[in-house]
Design a protein around this motif. Structure first.
Motif, PDB file in Angstrom:
ATOM      1  N   ARG A  12       0.852  -1.198   0.000  1.00  0.00           N
ATOM      2  CA  ARG A  12       0.000   0.000   0.000  1.00  0.00           C
ATOM      3  C   ARG A  12       0.879   1.237   0.000  1.00  0.00           C
ATOM      4  O   ARG A  12       1.971   1.256   0.543  1.00  0.00           O
ATOM      5  CB  ARG A  12      -0.969  -0.012   1.160  1.00  0.00           C
ATOM      6  CG  ARG A  12      -0.599   0.171   2.627  1.00  0.00           C
ATOM      7  CD  ARG A  12       0.746   0.340   3.052  1.00  0.00           C
ATOM      8  NE  ARG A  12       0.900   0.568   4.475  1.00  0.00           N
ATOM      9  CZ  ARG A  12       1.547   1.617   5.003  1.00  0.00           C
ATOM     10  NH1 ARG A  12       2.156   2.481   4.235  1.00  0.00           N
ATOM     11  NH2 ARG A  12       1.635   1.750   6.306  1.00  0.00           N
ATOM     12  N   ALA A  14       0.404   5.170   1.167  1.00  0.00           N
ATOM     13  CA  ALA A  14      -0.570   5.795   2.075  1.00  0.00           C
ATOM     14  C   ALA A  14      -0.279   7.275   2.334  1.00  0.00           C
ATOM     15  O   ALA A  14       0.051   7.671   3.445  1.00  0.00           O
ATOM     16  CB  ALA A  14      -0.582   5.018   3.395  1.00  0.00           C
ATOM     17  N   SER A  16      -0.872  11.405   2.866  1.00  0.00           N
ATOM     18  CA  SER A  16      -1.865  12.283   3.502  1.00  0.00           C
ATOM     19  C   SER A  16      -2.100  13.469   2.584  1.00  0.00           C
ATOM     20  O   SER A  16      -1.144  14.123   2.177  1.00  0.00           O
ATOM     21  CB  SER A  16      -1.332  12.801   4.841  1.00  0.00           C
ATOM     22  OG  SER A  16      -1.180  11.738   5.730  1.00  0.00           O
ATOM     23  N   GLU A  48      -4.752   9.007   3.745  1.00  0.00           N
ATOM     24  CA  GLU A  48      -4.709   9.146   5.208  1.00  0.00           C
ATOM     25  C   GLU A  48      -5.159  10.551   5.594  1.00  0.00           C
ATOM     26  O   GLU A  48      -4.349  11.453   5.805  1.00  0.00           O
ATOM     27  CB  GLU A  48      -3.312   8.804   5.714  1.00  0.00           C
ATOM     28  CG  GLU A  48      -2.928   7.378   5.303  1.00  0.00           C
ATOM     29  CD  GLU A  48      -2.101   6.627   6.309  1.00  0.00           C
ATOM     30  OE1 GLU A  48      -1.208   7.231   6.915  1.00  0.00           O
ATOM     31  OE2 GLU A  48      -2.340   5.407   6.487  1.00  0.00           O
ATOM     32  N   TYR A 208      -2.735   8.812  13.942  1.00  0.00           N
ATOM     33  CA  TYR A 208      -1.951   8.136  12.900  1.00  0.00           C
ATOM     34  C   TYR A 208      -1.649   6.687  13.313  1.00  0.00           C
ATOM     35  O   TYR A 208      -1.893   5.753  12.548  1.00  0.00           O
ATOM     36  CB  TYR A 208      -0.641   8.908  12.635  1.00  0.00           C
ATOM     37  CG  TYR A 208       0.379   8.058  11.935  1.00  0.00           C
ATOM     38  CD1 TYR A 208       0.155   7.597  10.634  1.00  0.00           C
ATOM     39  CD2 TYR A 208       1.540   7.651  12.582  1.00  0.00           C
ATOM     40  CE1 TYR A 208       1.069   6.775   9.994  1.00  0.00           C
ATOM     41  CE2 TYR A 208       2.462   6.828  11.946  1.00  0.00           C
ATOM     42  CZ  TYR A 208       2.217   6.392  10.655  1.00  0.00           C
ATOM     43  OH  TYR A 208       3.108   5.567  10.042  1.00  0.00           O
ATOM     44  N   ARG A 226       7.773   2.218   3.288  1.00  0.00           N
ATOM     45  CA  ARG A 226       7.613   3.644   3.607  1.00  0.00           C
ATOM     46  C   ARG A 226       8.975   4.200   4.021  1.00  0.00           C
ATOM     47  O   ARG A 226       9.941   3.451   4.154  1.00  0.00           O
ATOM     48  CB  ARG A 226       6.565   3.819   4.713  1.00  0.00           C
ATOM     49  CG  ARG A 226       6.932   3.139   6.005  1.00  0.00           C
ATOM     50  CD  ARG A 226       5.818   3.218   7.043  1.00  0.00           C
ATOM     51  NE  ARG A 226       6.180   2.510   8.256  1.00  0.00           N
ATOM     52  CZ  ARG A 226       5.344   2.224   9.234  1.00  0.00           C
ATOM     53  NH1 ARG A 226       4.071   2.572   9.139  1.00  0.00           N
ATOM     54  NH2 ARG A 226       5.760   1.586  10.312  1.00  0.00           N
TER      55      ARG A 226
HETATM   56  N1  GLU Z   1       0.444   8.956   5.850  1.00  0.00           N
HETATM   57  C1  GLU Z   1       1.834   8.893   6.165  1.00  0.00           C
HETATM   58  C2  GLU Z   1       2.574  10.021   5.456  1.00  0.00           C
HETATM   59  O1  GLU Z   1       2.056  10.588   4.520  1.00  0.00           O
HETATM   60  C3  GLU Z   1       2.467   7.573   5.787  1.00  0.00           C
HETATM   61  C4  GLU Z   1       1.988   6.475   6.640  1.00  0.00           C
HETATM   62  C5  GLU Z   1       2.637   5.125   6.436  1.00  0.00           C
HETATM   63  O2  GLU Z   1       3.116   4.837   5.320  1.00  0.00           O
HETATM   64  O3  GLU Z   1       2.607   4.341   7.378  1.00  0.00           O
HETATM   65  O4  GLU Z   1       3.680  10.315   5.859  1.00  0.00           O
END
Ligand code: GLU
Length: 293
Positions: A12, A14, A16, A48, A208, A226
């Motif tokens: 995934r 993810a 924001s 997110e 989060y 990530r």
């Molecule tokens: N939403 C988070 C960000 O944009 C990443 C979260 C994740 O990959 O666990 O930094």
């Protein structure tokens, strides 16, 4: 595409939607895309957006546009966290039933003042891996009557995990499997470094840590790819997985793309924004090169 089986890896990306994507996001998205492809896996996109005050639909649209331009496809439906507050509330209720949650009434300003007063005397206040002061212990020790009184008068509060009690609930040390650009192998998790983490705020009914852990499990994510800036946060995610009986993915924390000043890129970093680079005539192949792929 190879046939999907229960062992099909699930990745995934993810982001924001509280700003425009930059080269650092591109690296993350492209790595997820490339690793999913190489392993015959699936790729989900998760928006997110629990922080409704900072996330906008314009930024969300820009995410779809930038990823499509990069040639990244994802499986429908997109999981938008703002549509799943009930799932986070259910996890919160489980932790509450275990007696691991307490209402925290101190404002940011009060915490800051407390820490400053303490440090003015020359004593160090413990800080989490991101450099934020740990939450003071006062609220953890309030009586039920006191808590009820504060709530009855409408005092704003967050919900925090009682870290000490949470650690007492789990048997033995926690580890995660890491394959990224930092330390690799079986990494010992140390959630205590984060103190009583926040799980729900007065202005956002999840945090989060909570939503990312719940979503990774509900989406069956097997591989979390990530940035290394979230390496230390994995300790909290492992703890929540253990408490809630959730499966654990393999983690791959990749190097960060740094700006000319050697610092991590921020969302306001105009010159490394994907839309700006595209408008300046760059192609997706250039983005790969600039991201170091
Ligand atoms: N939403 C988070 C960000 O944009 C990443 C979260 C994740 O990959 O666990 O930094």
């Amino acid at each position: 595409m190879s046939a999907l089986t229960s062992d099909t890896p699930i990745f995934r990306f993810a982001p924001s939607p509280n700003g425009l994507l930059h080269l650092g996001h591109a690296l993350s998205a492209l790595l997820n895309h490339d690793m999913a492809k190489a392993s015959g896996g699936r790729l989900f996109l998760r928006i997110e957006n629990i922080d409704l005050s900072r996330c906008t639909s314009d930024f969300e649209e820009a995410i779809y546009r930038d990823l499509s331009w990069l040639g990244i496809g994802w499986e429908a439906p997109v999981r938008r966290q703002s549509e799943h507050f009930d799932a986070y509330a259910a996890a919160l209720a489980e932790l509450d039933a275990m007696g691991l949650i307490y209402p925290a009434f101190m404002t940011r300003g009060e915490v800051k003042a407390r820490v400053a007063a303490h440090e003015a005397d020359g004593a160090a206040w413990p800080r989490d891996p991101d450099g934020s002061p740990l939450y003071p212990p006062d609220d953890r020790h309030r009586s039920l009557a006191e808590r009820e009184e504060l709530m009855a008068t409408g005092t704003r509060h967050a919900l925090r995990l009682d870290m000490q009690k949470a650690l007492e609930r789990i048997s033995g040390p926690l580890f995660w499997t890491e394959t990224g650009d930092g330390d690799r192998g079986e990494i010992a998790a140390d959630p205590a470094l984060w103190g009583d983490v926040i799980l729900s705020r007065s202005d956002a009914p999840s945090s989060y840590h909570l939503s990312v852990t719940v979503d990774d499990a509900l989406q069956g994510v097997t591989n979390v790819v990530r940035g290394l800036d979230l390496y230390a946060a994995t300790s909290v995610h492992r703890l929540l997985q253990e408490l809630l009986g959730l499966q654990q993915p393999v983690y791959h924390h990749h190097r960060l793309v740094l700006g000319p000043d050697g610092r991590k890129l921020s969302k306001s970093e105009g010159s490394t924004g994907l839309a700006t680079l595209r408008d300046n005539g760059l192609w997706p192949v250039d983005i790969r090169r600039l991201a170091g792929l």
